[in-house]
Enzyme design. Sequence first.
Site, PDB file in Angstrom:
ATOM      1  N   ASP A 207      49.219  35.302  56.015  1.00 48.94           N
ATOM      2  CA  ASP A 207      48.781  33.912  56.067  1.00 48.94           C
ATOM      3  C   ASP A 207      49.844  33.101  56.782  1.00 48.94           C
ATOM      4  O   ASP A 207      51.032  33.455  56.760  1.00 48.94           O
ATOM      5  CB  ASP A 207      48.548  33.353  54.659  1.00 48.94           C
ATOM      6  CG  ASP A 207      47.618  32.150  54.661  1.00 48.94           C
ATOM      7  OD1 ASP A 207      46.486  32.281  54.158  1.00 48.94           O
ATOM      8  OD2 ASP A 207      48.010  31.088  55.173  1.00 48.94           O
TER       9      ASP A 207
ATOM     10  N   SER B  48      39.008  35.499  54.168  1.00 47.48           N
ATOM     11  CA  SER B  48      38.314  34.226  54.016  1.00 47.48           C
ATOM     12  C   SER B  48      38.823  33.290  55.113  1.00 47.48           C
ATOM     13  O   SER B  48      39.730  32.480  54.887  1.00 47.48           O
ATOM     14  CB  SER B  48      38.580  33.632  52.628  1.00 47.48           C
ATOM     15  OG  SER B  48      37.911  32.407  52.468  1.00 47.48           O
TER      16      SER B  48
ATOM     17  N   GLY C  37      46.155  34.200  46.915  1.00 48.94           N
ATOM     18  CA  GLY C  37      45.956  35.527  46.325  1.00 48.94           C
ATOM     19  C   GLY C  37      44.648  35.755  45.607  1.00 48.94           C
ATOM     20  O   GLY C  37      44.530  36.694  44.819  1.00 48.94           O
ATOM     21  N   GLY C  38      43.639  34.935  45.877  1.00 52.84           N
ATOM     22  CA  GLY C  38      42.361  35.098  45.194  1.00 52.84           C
ATOM     23  C   GLY C  38      41.736  36.458  45.401  1.00 52.84           C
ATOM     24  O   GLY C  38      41.212  37.074  44.462  1.00 52.84           O
TER      25      GLY C  38
ATOM     26  N   CYS D 193      37.242  27.519  57.107  1.00 51.87           N
ATOM     27  CA  CYS D 193      35.838  27.104  57.001  1.00 51.87           C
ATOM     28  C   CYS D 193      35.534  25.840  57.783  1.00 51.87           C
ATOM     29  O   CYS D 193      34.369  25.484  57.981  1.00 51.87           O
ATOM     30  CB  CYS D 193      35.471  26.892  55.530  1.00 51.87           C
ATOM     31  SG  CYS D 193      36.370  25.520  54.749  1.00 51.87           S
TER      32      CYS D 193
ATOM     33  N   SER E 216      40.593  28.021  48.323  1.00 52.74           N
ATOM     34  CA  SER E 216      40.591  29.390  47.819  1.00 52.74           C
ATOM     35  C   SER E 216      39.173  29.869  47.513  1.00 52.74           C
ATOM     36  O   SER E 216      38.178  29.233  47.878  1.00 52.74           O
ATOM     37  CB  SER E 216      41.488  29.487  46.579  1.00 52.74           C
ATOM     38  OG  SER E 216      41.688  30.841  46.220  1.00 52.74           O
TER      39      SER E 216
END
Length: 359
Positions: A31, A73, A11-12, A76, A339
């Site tokens: 998610d 996001s 939840g960032g 990565c 996050s």
Amino acid sequence: MKVLELYSGIGGMHYALRESGVAAEVVAAIDINPVANAVYRHNFPKTILMNRNIESLSTQELEKLDFNAIFMSPPCQPFTRLGLKKDALDNRACSLLHILNLIPELKSLRYILLENVKGFEVSQMREKLVHCMETCGYDYRELILSPCQFGVPNSRNRYYLLAKRKSLKFSFVQPSLKDDLSSKLIKLLPKSKHSILAEKNGKINSKSGRMCYTLDNILENVEESKYLLPTKLLQKRAWVLDIRTSENSGSCCFTKGYGHYAEGTGSVYCPFADETIKLKYGEAGNRENNSDEQVQVLLDLKLRFFSPKEVCRLMCFPEDFDFPKDITNRQKYRLLGNSINVHVISRLIHLLHIENKNT
């Protein structure tokens, strides 16, 4: 602004939206990680949360959610310096490729905010992202920023893309990718508790050259035994640790391996002054390598991991953020490592939203 939060994690982005002061709501979060979803649901029980593979989403399904902004996001791992750097060929990049294929069909979409690791800016996937923005009628801005540029004592360089329909004018001109915000641009941002604290109780951060508040502002009273570095870890990794004290104005990037691995995953804390650390390490260096005497000298420093709450504070999660009771510390570190920094994103949401001002 009606936001669809993709790769919502813990939840960032949602917290950043709240902090930004922009009139907005998160219409849904998506998610595939069940542990992250449990944390998200714990903190945002009223938000629609979908446990889904993003590659399974269709245009028709998304249009029913009635949003005009996407915050995301993506994974990565295809771009990180510690990975294989398979880029767009990595299976974990498929979901972002899917989103890029959907964007041309999302006629109500007006705003996009994307975060990823430093390194994304030189990837094939970034080229695909930018091509999508240009062909679908979006203006965009690219930045590489770190929390220590905003007064927060933590280094976490990340790539950010802000995009919006060309009919919505950006508040700032930017000819190319930037790794800092101009002084004029900073003036557009409202004062925050972080910038105020850095001005009142700060020291120069060696990474950014900016004033950052010191780590004593994020420390909590913890049971030391829960977080002390194990003897075996000290024997193997004592000489490569990034050690910080309460008077330091910086810390290394915390990754998902923090608390399990020591090297390159984040800083560790020492309750003594830098001079004491230097003296003790000098004393340890004069003892036989890996001997009981050497290890005891290092143990005397009471080196410990930063607690999950302290890492939360360095990543600017609000004090009311909480983990469900059944989440282990290892899971907490892993989730936090994946996050975003809430404060940095909140500043970017503000810049994405405001318009028609020359800087």
